[in-house]
Design an enzyme around this catalytic site. Structure first.
Site, PDB file in Angstrom:
ATOM      1  N   THR A   1      24.929   6.013  28.961  1.00 46.12           N
ATOM      2  CA  THR A   1      24.257   4.791  29.442  1.00 46.12           C
ATOM      3  C   THR A   1      24.570   3.607  28.527  1.00 46.12           C
ATOM      4  O   THR A   1      24.696   2.477  28.987  1.00 46.12           O
ATOM      5  CB  THR A   1      22.719   4.964  29.547  1.00 46.12           C
ATOM      6  OG1 THR A   1      22.218   5.375  28.285  1.00 46.12           O
ATOM      7  CG2 THR A   1      22.342   5.980  30.611  1.00 46.12           C
TER       8      THR A   1
ATOM      9  N   ARG B   1      18.430   9.788  36.452  1.00 44.24           N
ATOM     10  CA  ARG B   1      16.973   9.827  36.599  1.00 44.24           C
ATOM     11  C   ARG B   1      16.207   8.725  35.874  1.00 44.24           C
ATOM     12  O   ARG B   1      14.993   8.658  36.004  1.00 44.24           O
ATOM     13  CB  ARG B   1      16.456  11.200  36.152  1.00 44.24           C
ATOM     14  CG  ARG B   1      16.862  12.299  37.126  1.00 44.24           C
ATOM     15  CD  ARG B   1      16.407  13.661  36.663  1.00 44.24           C
ATOM     16  NE  ARG B   1      16.811  14.693  37.602  1.00 44.24           N
ATOM     17  CZ  ARG B   1      18.032  15.219  37.651  1.00 44.24           C
ATOM     18  NH1 ARG B   1      18.969  14.811  36.826  1.00 44.24           N
ATOM     19  NH2 ARG B   1      18.319  16.146  38.543  1.00 44.24           N
TER      20      ARG B   1
ATOM     21  N   HIS C   1      30.829  19.857  35.182  1.00 43.06           N
ATOM     22  CA  HIS C   1      30.750  19.254  36.515  1.00 43.06           C
ATOM     23  C   HIS C   1      32.020  18.499  36.888  1.00 43.06           C
ATOM     24  O   HIS C   1      32.002  17.599  37.718  1.00 43.06           O
ATOM     25  CB  HIS C   1      29.518  18.347  36.604  1.00 43.06           C
ATOM     26  CG  HIS C   1      28.219  19.104  36.472  1.00 43.06           C
ATOM     27  ND1 HIS C   1      27.033  18.529  36.107  1.00 43.06           N
ATOM     28  CD2 HIS C   1      27.946  20.425  36.649  1.00 43.06           C
ATOM     29  CE1 HIS C   1      26.080  19.461  36.067  1.00 43.06           C
ATOM     30  NE2 HIS C   1      26.607  20.615  36.382  1.00 43.06           N
TER      31      HIS C   1
ATOM     32  N   CYS D   1      44.837  16.443  52.696  1.00 40.16           N
ATOM     33  CA  CYS D   1      46.002  16.914  51.943  1.00 40.16           C
ATOM     34  C   CYS D   1      47.265  16.816  52.798  1.00 40.16           C
ATOM     35  O   CYS D   1      47.275  17.316  53.935  1.00 40.16           O
ATOM     36  CB  CYS D   1      45.746  18.366  51.529  1.00 40.16           C
ATOM     37  SG  CYS D   1      47.110  19.141  50.680  1.00 40.16           S
TER      38      CYS D   1
ATOM     39  N   SER E   1      20.222  14.544  28.154  1.00 34.48           N
ATOM     40  CA  SER E   1      20.140  15.230  29.446  1.00 34.48           C
ATOM     41  C   SER E   1      18.685  15.511  29.756  1.00 34.48           C
ATOM     42  O   SER E   1      17.922  15.908  28.865  1.00 34.48           O
ATOM     43  CB  SER E   1      20.933  16.540  29.417  1.00 34.48           C
ATOM     44  OG  SER E   1      20.696  17.258  30.612  1.00 34.48           O
TER      45      SER E   1
ATOM     46  N   ILE F   1      20.099   7.402  21.650  1.00 38.32           N
ATOM     47  CA  ILE F   1      21.164   8.276  21.146  1.00 38.32           C
ATOM     48  C   ILE F   1      22.100   7.572  20.162  1.00 38.32           C
ATOM     49  O   ILE F   1      22.313   8.034  19.040  1.00 38.32           O
ATOM     50  CB  ILE F   1      21.978   8.853  22.328  1.00 38.32           C
ATOM     51  CG1 ILE F   1      21.068   9.723  23.185  1.00 38.32           C
ATOM     52  CG2 ILE F   1      23.194   9.636  21.843  1.00 38.32           C
ATOM     53  CD1 ILE F   1      21.589  10.002  24.572  1.00 38.32           C
TER      54      ILE F   1
HETATM   55  P1  NAD Z   1      19.812  12.695  33.956  1.00 32.74           P
HETATM   56  O1  NAD Z   1      19.961  11.326  34.544  1.00 32.74           O
HETATM   57  O2  NAD Z   1      19.008  13.676  34.708  1.00 32.74           O
HETATM   58  O3  NAD Z   1      19.145  12.567  32.507  1.00 32.74           O
HETATM   59  C1  NAD Z   1      19.573  11.647  31.562  1.00 32.74           C
HETATM   60  C2  NAD Z   1      18.527  11.635  30.443  1.00 32.74           C
HETATM   61  O4  NAD Z   1      19.035  10.812  29.392  1.00 32.74           O
HETATM   62  C3  NAD Z   1      17.182  11.060  30.859  1.00 32.74           C
HETATM   63  O5  NAD Z   1      16.154  11.958  30.521  1.00 32.74           O
HETATM   64  C4  NAD Z   1      17.072   9.732  30.079  1.00 32.74           C
HETATM   65  O6  NAD Z   1      15.769   9.492  29.598  1.00 32.74           O
HETATM   66  C5  NAD Z   1      18.003   9.988  28.906  1.00 32.74           C
HETATM   67  N1  NAD Z   1      18.662   8.772  28.389  1.00 32.74           N
HETATM   68  C6  NAD Z   1      19.355   7.834  29.076  1.00 32.74           C
HETATM   69  N2  NAD Z   1      19.897   6.927  28.243  1.00 32.74           N
HETATM   70  C7  NAD Z   1      19.523   7.285  26.984  1.00 32.74           C
HETATM   71  C8  NAD Z   1      19.758   6.741  25.681  1.00 32.74           C
HETATM   72  N3  NAD Z   1      20.511   5.646  25.513  1.00 32.74           N
HETATM   73  N4  NAD Z   1      19.203   7.376  24.616  1.00 32.74           N
HETATM   74  C9  NAD Z   1      18.421   8.484  24.775  1.00 32.74           C
HETATM   75  N5  NAD Z   1      18.186   9.054  25.985  1.00 32.74           N
HETATM   76  C10 NAD Z   1      18.721   8.459  27.067  1.00 32.74           C
HETATM   77  O7  NAD Z   1      21.266  13.208  33.643  1.00 32.74           O
HETATM   78  P2  NAD Z   1      21.790  14.707  33.406  1.00 32.74           P
HETATM   79  O8  NAD Z   1      20.753  15.530  32.731  1.00 32.74           O
HETATM   80  O9  NAD Z   1      23.134  14.569  32.822  1.00 32.74           O
HETATM   81  O10 NAD Z   1      21.959  15.340  34.864  1.00 32.74           O
HETATM   82  C11 NAD Z   1      22.386  14.640  35.983  1.00 32.74           C
HETATM   83  C12 NAD Z   1      23.781  14.898  36.526  1.00 32.74           C
HETATM   84  O11 NAD Z   1      24.341  13.604  36.577  1.00 32.74           O
HETATM   85  C13 NAD Z   1      24.783  15.662  35.722  1.00 32.74           C
HETATM   86  O12 NAD Z   1      25.096  16.781  36.453  1.00 32.74           O
HETATM   87  C14 NAD Z   1      26.054  14.755  35.637  1.00 32.74           C
HETATM   88  O13 NAD Z   1      27.145  15.453  36.209  1.00 32.74           O
HETATM   89  C15 NAD Z   1      25.759  13.594  36.520  1.00 32.74           C
HETATM   90  N6  NAD Z   1      26.068  12.226  36.048  1.00 32.74           N
HETATM   91  C16 NAD Z   1      27.095  11.976  35.173  1.00 32.74           C
HETATM   92  C17 NAD Z   1      27.330  10.676  34.715  1.00 32.74           C
HETATM   93  C18 NAD Z   1      28.482  10.433  33.767  1.00 32.74           C
HETATM   94  O14 NAD Z   1      29.506  11.120  33.827  1.00 32.74           O
HETATM   95  N7  NAD Z   1      28.340   9.475  32.847  1.00 32.74           N
HETATM   96  C19 NAD Z   1      26.520   9.633  35.149  1.00 32.74           C
HETATM   97  C20 NAD Z   1      25.476   9.908  36.059  1.00 32.74           C
HETATM   98  C21 NAD Z   1      25.266  11.212  36.499  1.00 32.74           C
HETATM   99 ZN    ZN Z   2      45.977  21.227  50.373  1.00 34.83          ZN
END
Ligand code: NAD
Ligand code: ZN
Length: 248
Positions: free
Chosen positions: A26, A34, A119, A152, A193, A236
């Site tokens: 983020t 979320r 993922h 494809c 996460s 973080i």
């Molecule tokens: P999630 O959105 O469920 O959880 C993210 C968590 O990180 C939250 O609890 C939030 O409070 C915390 N958070 C956000 N920014 C923060 C910061 N700067 N410092 C501290 N905490 C912070 O995400 P998840 O658990 O990864 O699961 C969701 C799914 O989303 C995963 O399967 C992933 O594949 C996918 N996803 C990936 C990306 C990416 O690649 N960057 C982006 C969005 C979703």
């Molecule tokens: Zn194919």
């Protein structure tokens, strides 16, 4: 939370596995799922069976993908990614298991051999039938011209980004590699996460049951906080960059 405990845990460990979620990216400008500003406040995710079921839904999938790509392609690793990369270079962090699809751990200098993507990866696409790889640039050009989802040109199968959607099977090799890393670590460090997506979220529990310590760093509480040896509710990037120099 005592910073001494954090430092002691890191110093006493020689094989750390870092496990990351959308929260680590983020601060690079990629929204998580979320949080109040997360992707889910705008769009519910498209499940795999829906993706397969209709061409209209696939068009919506590709529209969203190209929209978020504008953000992902510009994103750079932040101080959180860089801190983990330093721990990897020091030999402290053996593997990074990530739920992210944004390639930012690799871009922070961690070898792709040390990054396990549970993922998948959104920087390329694959045929769901014959697994042929496709460059996104080509798909995007065609999509913009025809407004049709790609097929494809070898076997006619449906093409999808190389990411794992809800309801899609987990990649076998990555799951095995993640399990192996988890079972051989002495400290499992979950960062950014909500730990709600399974089977990914089962890895912290596997590590803990196998005798490893568990640290959770996340802004908000997670369902697995009760299992952790140390829970850090903090930002973080700032937490890791401010506290890493204390490592001996
Ligand atoms: P999630 O959105 O469920 O959880 C993210 C968590 O990180 C939250 O609890 C939030 O409070 C915390 N958070 C956000 N920014 C923060 C910061 N700067 N410092 C501290 N905490 C912070 O995400 P998840 O658990 O990864 O699961 C969701 C799914 O989303 C995963 O399967 C992933 O594949 C996918 N996803 C990936 C990306 C990416 O690649 N960057 C982006 C969005 C979703
Ligand atoms: Zn194919």
């Amino acid at each position: 939370m005592s910073i001494d405990v954090f430092n002691n845990f890191l110093n006493e460990s020689s094989k750390i596995v870092v496990f990351t979620g959308a929260g680590i990216s983020t601060e690079s400008g990629i929204p998580d799922f979320r949080s109040p500003t997360g992707i889910w406040t705008k769009n519910q995710p498209i499940e795999f069976r829906e993706f397969l079921s209709s061409e209209e839904i696939r068009i919506e999938f590709w529209k969203r993908k190209f929209a978020i790509d504008a953000t992902i392609s510009k994103a750079k690793p932040n101080s959180g990614h860089i801190a983990i990369s330093k721990l990897n270079k020091m030999g402290k962090v053996s593997k990074v298991i990530t739920q992210n699809i944004d390639n930012l751990h690799q871009n922070s200098g961690i070898s792709s051999d040390d990054v396990i993507e549970l993922h998948g990866n959104t920087t390329y696409a694959k045929c769901l039938d014959c697994e042929m790889k496709f460059e996104l640039e080509l798909i995007k050009k065609l999509f913009e011209k025809t407004n049709k989802p790609p097929y494809c040109n070898d076997c006619g199968g449906i093409i999808k980004t190389a990411t794992i959607s809800f309801g899609q099977s987990m990649p076998k090799i990555e799951m095995l590699r993640a399990e192996e890393a988890t079972l051989s670590c002495d400290l499992f460090f979950a960062i950014g996460s909500s730990l709600q997506v399974y089977p990914a979220a089962s890895f912290p529990i596997i590590a803990k049951n196998n005798g490893a310590r568990l640290i959770i760093l996340n802004r908000e509480e997670t369902d697995l906080d009760k299992y952790a040896d140390l829970v850090i509710h903090n930002e973080i990037g700032s937490f890791l960059s401010e506290n890493l120099p204390l490592l001996s």
